[in-house]
Design a protein around this motif. Sequence first.
Motif, PDB file in Angstrom:
ATOM      1  N   GLN A 328       1.523  10.537  10.094  1.00  0.00           N
ATOM      2  CA  GLN A 328       2.975  10.423   9.899  1.00  0.00           C
ATOM      3  C   GLN A 328       3.264   9.164   9.071  1.00  0.00           C
ATOM      4  OE1 GLN A 328       5.597   9.790  13.306  1.00  0.00           O
ATOM      5  NE2 GLN A 328       7.187  10.997  12.283  1.00  0.00           N
ATOM      6  N   GLU A 342       0.777   6.543  10.628  1.00  0.00           N
ATOM      7  CA  GLU A 342       0.168   6.556  11.969  1.00  0.00           C
ATOM      8  C   GLU A 342      -0.650   7.834  12.117  1.00  0.00           C
ATOM      9  OE1 GLU A 342       2.882   6.418  15.318  1.00  0.00           O
ATOM     10  OE2 GLU A 342       1.230   6.327  16.759  1.00  0.00           O
ATOM     11  N   VAL A 345      -3.074  12.678  16.975  1.00  0.00           N
ATOM     12  CA  VAL A 345      -4.036  13.758  17.196  1.00  0.00           C
ATOM     13  C   VAL A 345      -3.339  15.061  17.595  1.00  0.00           C
ATOM     14  CG1 VAL A 345      -4.443  13.279  19.668  1.00  0.00           C
ATOM     15  CG2 VAL A 345      -6.293  14.207  18.263  1.00  0.00           C
ATOM     16  N   ARG A 346      -3.948  16.184  17.252  1.00  0.00           N
ATOM     17  CA  ARG A 346      -3.512  17.519  17.681  1.00  0.00           C
ATOM     18  C   ARG A 346      -4.745  18.282  18.131  1.00  0.00           C
ATOM     19  NH1 ARG A 346       0.345  15.018  17.260  1.00  0.00           N
ATOM     20  NH2 ARG A 346       2.218  15.312  16.014  1.00  0.00           N
ATOM     21  N   ILE A 360      -3.261  14.255  26.525  1.00  0.00           N
ATOM     22  CA  ILE A 360      -3.659  12.839  26.586  1.00  0.00           C
ATOM     23  C   ILE A 360      -3.498  12.215  27.981  1.00  0.00           C
ATOM     24  CG2 ILE A 360      -2.967  10.531  25.750  1.00  0.00           C
ATOM     25  CD1 ILE A 360      -3.297  11.625  22.983  1.00  0.00           C
ATOM     26  N   ASP A 373     -10.228   8.928  21.276  1.00  0.00           N
ATOM     27  CA  ASP A 373      -9.702   7.889  20.385  1.00  0.00           C
ATOM     28  C   ASP A 373     -10.734   7.503  19.324  1.00  0.00           C
ATOM     29  OD1 ASP A 373      -7.288   7.855  21.633  1.00  0.00           O
ATOM     30  OD2 ASP A 373      -7.638   6.034  22.792  1.00  0.00           O
ATOM     31  N   ASN A 400      -3.948   4.953  17.501  1.00  0.00           N
ATOM     32  CA  ASN A 400      -3.634   4.642  18.900  1.00  0.00           C
ATOM     33  C   ASN A 400      -4.913   4.461  19.709  1.00  0.00           C
ATOM     34  OD1 ASN A 400      -0.547   5.130  19.168  1.00  0.00           O
ATOM     35  ND2 ASN A 400      -1.309   6.850  17.949  1.00  0.00           N
ATOM     36  N   ASP A 462       2.929  -0.911  20.612  1.00  0.00           N
ATOM     37  CA  ASP A 462       3.640   0.363  20.545  1.00  0.00           C
ATOM     38  C   ASP A 462       4.723   0.419  21.618  1.00  0.00           C
ATOM     39  OD1 ASP A 462       4.075   2.888  19.635  1.00  0.00           O
ATOM     40  OD2 ASP A 462       2.178   3.736  20.332  1.00  0.00           O
ATOM     41  N   LYS A 486      11.514   4.722  20.056  1.00  0.00           N
ATOM     42  CA  LYS A 486      12.582   5.648  19.641  1.00  0.00           C
ATOM     43  C   LYS A 486      13.813   5.525  20.548  1.00  0.00           C
ATOM     44  CE  LYS A 486      13.330  10.598  19.137  1.00  0.00           C
ATOM     45  NZ  LYS A 486      14.504  10.590  19.992  1.00  0.00           N
ATOM     46  N   GLU A 523      15.642   9.424  12.905  1.00  0.00           N
ATOM     47  CA  GLU A 523      15.909  10.835  12.601  1.00  0.00           C
ATOM     48  C   GLU A 523      17.061  11.040  11.639  1.00  0.00           C
ATOM     49  OE1 GLU A 523      16.398  12.535  16.512  1.00  0.00           O
ATOM     50  OE2 GLU A 523      14.265  12.957  16.673  1.00  0.00           O
ATOM     51  N   TYR A 542      11.299  11.518  11.616  1.00  0.00           N
ATOM     52  CA  TYR A 542      11.525  12.818  11.001  1.00  0.00           C
ATOM     53  C   TYR A 542      12.459  12.735   9.798  1.00  0.00           C
ATOM     54  CZ  TYR A 542       9.521  14.815  15.332  1.00  0.00           C
ATOM     55  OH  TYR A 542       8.707  15.145  16.375  1.00  0.00           O
ATOM     56  N   PRO A 547       4.784  14.281  11.483  1.00  0.00           N
ATOM     57  CA  PRO A 547       3.344  14.088  11.278  1.00  0.00           C
ATOM     58  C   PRO A 547       2.810  15.226  10.396  1.00  0.00           C
ATOM     59  CG  PRO A 547       3.922  13.731  13.568  1.00  0.00           C
ATOM     60  CD  PRO A 547       5.148  14.280  12.918  1.00  0.00           C
TER      61      PRO A 547
HETATM   62  P1  C2E Z   1       3.509   7.475  19.945  1.00  0.00           P
HETATM   63  O1  C2E Z   1       2.308   6.661  19.646  1.00  0.00           O
HETATM   64  O2  C2E Z   1       4.749   6.776  20.353  1.00  0.00           O
HETATM   65  O3  C2E Z   1       3.732   8.378  18.674  1.00  0.00           O
HETATM   66  C1  C2E Z   1       4.973   8.688  18.177  1.00  0.00           C
HETATM   67  C2  C2E Z   1       5.400  10.026  18.631  1.00  0.00           C
HETATM   68  O4  C2E Z   1       6.748  10.244  18.239  1.00  0.00           O
HETATM   69  C3  C2E Z   1       4.603  11.132  17.971  1.00  0.00           C
HETATM   70  O5  C2E Z   1       4.539  12.219  18.885  1.00  0.00           O
HETATM   71  C4  C2E Z   1       5.493  11.545  16.805  1.00  0.00           C
HETATM   72  O6  C2E Z   1       5.255  12.856  16.389  1.00  0.00           O
HETATM   73  C5  C2E Z   1       6.844  11.407  17.443  1.00  0.00           C
HETATM   74  N1  C2E Z   1       7.881  11.184  16.454  1.00  0.00           N
HETATM   75  C6  C2E Z   1       7.773  10.541  15.254  1.00  0.00           C
HETATM   76  N2  C2E Z   1       8.947  10.539  14.621  1.00  0.00           N
HETATM   77  C7  C2E Z   1       9.835  11.160  15.428  1.00  0.00           C
HETATM   78  C8  C2E Z   1      11.238  11.468  15.317  1.00  0.00           C
HETATM   79  O7  C2E Z   1      11.903  11.142  14.349  1.00  0.00           O
HETATM   80  N3  C2E Z   1      11.786  12.123  16.363  1.00  0.00           N
HETATM   81  C9  C2E Z   1      11.105  12.512  17.442  1.00  0.00           C
HETATM   82  N4  C2E Z   1      11.737  13.149  18.408  1.00  0.00           N
HETATM   83  N5  C2E Z   1       9.789  12.231  17.591  1.00  0.00           N
HETATM   84  C10 C2E Z   1       9.170  11.565  16.573  1.00  0.00           C
HETATM   85  P2  C2E Z   1       3.177  12.912  19.130  1.00  0.00           P
HETATM   86  O8  C2E Z   1       2.413  13.036  17.891  1.00  0.00           O
HETATM   87  O9  C2E Z   1       3.510  14.129  19.933  1.00  0.00           O
HETATM   88  O10 C2E Z   1       2.426  11.863  20.019  1.00  0.00           O
HETATM   89  C11 C2E Z   1       2.895  11.577  21.282  1.00  0.00           C
HETATM   90  C12 C2E Z   1       2.107  10.454  21.871  1.00  0.00           C
HETATM   91  O11 C2E Z   1       0.754  10.829  22.068  1.00  0.00           O
HETATM   92  C13 C2E Z   1       2.027   9.242  20.962  1.00  0.00           C
HETATM   93  O12 C2E Z   1       3.179   8.538  21.081  1.00  0.00           O
HETATM   94  C14 C2E Z   1       0.833   8.534  21.548  1.00  0.00           C
HETATM   95  O13 C2E Z   1       1.203   7.826  22.715  1.00  0.00           O
HETATM   96  C15 C2E Z   1      -0.034   9.689  21.969  1.00  0.00           C
HETATM   97  N6  C2E Z   1      -1.083   9.904  20.973  1.00  0.00           N
HETATM   98  C16 C2E Z   1      -1.060  10.656  19.858  1.00  0.00           C
HETATM   99  N7  C2E Z   1      -2.261  10.603  19.238  1.00  0.00           N
HETATM  100  C17 C2E Z   1      -3.054   9.781  19.974  1.00  0.00           C
HETATM  101  C18 C2E Z   1      -4.418   9.318  19.873  1.00  0.00           C
HETATM  102  O14 C2E Z   1      -5.172   9.626  18.951  1.00  0.00           O
HETATM  103  N8  C2E Z   1      -4.869   8.492  20.858  1.00  0.00           N
HETATM  104  C19 C2E Z   1      -4.077   8.106  21.900  1.00  0.00           C
HETATM  105  N9  C2E Z   1      -4.584   7.307  22.816  1.00  0.00           N
HETATM  106  N10 C2E Z   1      -2.815   8.508  22.017  1.00  0.00           N
HETATM  107  C20 C2E Z   1      -2.306   9.333  21.082  1.00  0.00           C
END
Ligand code: C2E
Length: 563
Positions: A328, A342, A345-346, A360, A373, A400, A462, A486, A523, A542, A547
């Motif tokens: 993203q 940033e 992961v999916r 997670i 990670d 992350n 974060d 956010k 947003e 967004y 992402p």
């Molecule tokens: P995070 O690190 O706070 O990541 C930001 C999350 O906010 C991401 O959700 C992203 O898609 C979402 N986001 C970004 N912009 C916006 C926006 O404008 N509006 C809204 N509503 N959401 C937005 P995502 O990708 O679902 O990730 C959720 C959480 O999962 C992340 O929060 C992080 O804590 C964790 N995560 C994701 N990838 C990894 C990873 O590789 N390792 C670890 N340990 N945690 C991860």
Amino acid sequence: MEFVLCSQEYVAFRSKLANSSSSARDLLVQLGSALFDLAPKLHIGFVGCGLMAPATPLCPNGENGSLTIYHDREALPIIPSKSDVVHVTPTGEKGFFTLMVHPIKGHTFTEEEKLAIQLLNQDCYMLGGRARLIGMVQKAAITDPMTGVDNQTGLMQFASQIMAQGNIHDYTGIFINLKNFKYINKSANPQVGDLALKMYVNSAKNFLNNDEIIARLGGDNFYVMIRKENAQAFIDKYTSLPISVSQNPKPISFNIMARMGVYPIRQGDTPTEFMNNASIALNVARSVRNIDVMSFSNDMLVNALHQREISSEFHSAIRNKEFLVYYQPKVDLNTKQICGSEALVRWLRHKTIVPPMDFIPILECEGSICALDFYVFERVCQDIHLWLESGIEPVRISVNFSKIHLKNTHLADDILSIMQKYNVDSKYIEVELTEVSDYEDSIAMQNFVSTMRKKGVSISIDDFGTGYSTLNVLKNLDVDVIKLDKSLLDNIDGSNSQGEVVVRNVVNLAKEMHKEVIAEGVENEQQAKFLSTVNCTKVQGYLFDKPLKREDFQNRLTQKVYC
Ligand code: C2E
Ligand code: CA
Ligand code: CA
């Protein structure tokens, strides 16, 4: 003497006893019936016995009692006579077994009869000892040696009895885990911990009725089966029990706190089900702040099954490379250019994309998040390497890292060696961490942050502004970047609301401490405009991009400006 040993009655007596049961009391009852034919031959009118055994871990109250084994009421009133025989034999645990034999009325035992009685005493002693030993072995198999209450086998035996009676639905199952026991063990000496544990368990055992049970499953985990009408009173009392342990120079007093998972058992439930369901409720209680007692619900079971599915599929998923890295972009509001990204992961699972929040938290609970990670980090380094090789200039990419990594004392080295493997310069890497509350973790985090920064790797905090991240982090951690959560942008509408005042001041504070600030979850234009006016010019959200898949992100890298 020979007349006894060779008699049919003695042979019958021995063979009856040789098949004796495992309980000493049952044995003595059998002895009475076995003596029925032999006693008249030896002119015996009465046989009684006594046992005095001290307390042992398996029998905390010791054994103390007497029993009439044989009494020919017509032939003998019990009055002491000169020819009474009394044998006292020590038992294995330094107690005493006593056998008293009276002749029938008017008879005096002959020397031969006395020898035969001595033989009988030895028979009783040996067979009785054997029966007690078998009883003890059986008791040991169902007893927890430390606390003296039942162990899991004992619990299963108890449950089988209740199920056989058809009464299992009258019970509530409670899974108990002591909350502060590790802390008690650490702060006082281990004996105090053991004593406190015993006191808690004994108090609970005394609270329960004979048709209820507490069993120790191991460590500080217990299971209680209690009648439904008594469950709430038990829960109220044993979630926090005051204990005072005598110690020199003065007693130590504290509360033993417990978490409980509660499951009202249903007719037809198997022991595995009613233990599992209470354990699931306990796990939920563990994960919810400020809640110590949870009652089971079917949703919990569905979640627990989902968790098990995720955990069991994780390792093969990582081997099969089912995890994808999305990127993203982060955007500079002044230049409208991409200024970072940033990695998120999916999981491509059964052909659908699973968002990280679905797996997670589960992987964090069991520690496998660390492998994931590093997998993500390695993919990021590989991508940076490939972009550089093909002439595409990447941006700094944040990855992350879960707080679970802080237990790894080689974390910094592990990260740096992956960067080295792909020849990735530290200017392209940022590590995103969340604040920790545990003291040891916060020391580990400070060390990690300073090592990484010395190597030129940026560190960001974060979710700043949520419950997980406080102003303390600004004070205690020398990080490069603060990522505003956010939720701080929820009430930005240009009305100088309290939310706006907070954001403005947090940005000022961070900037004054020479930190970069980036807002995430941006947003709409209104939020972007407001952030610009408060001098927070880096954003992620967004409004610019969701992402993106690797290929789409690569396109962003080549056309860096957003129109
Ligand atoms: P995070 O690190 O706070 O990541 C930001 C999350 O906010 C991401 O959700 C992203 O898609 C979402 N986001 C970004 N912009 C916006 C926006 O404008 N509006 C809204 N509503 N959401 C937005 P995502 O990708 O679902 O990730 C959720 C959480 O999962 C992340 O929060 C992080 O804590 C964790 N995560 C994701 N990838 C990894 C990873 O590789 N390792 C670890 N340990 N945690 C991860
Ligand atoms: Ca993040
Ligand atoms: Ca975040």
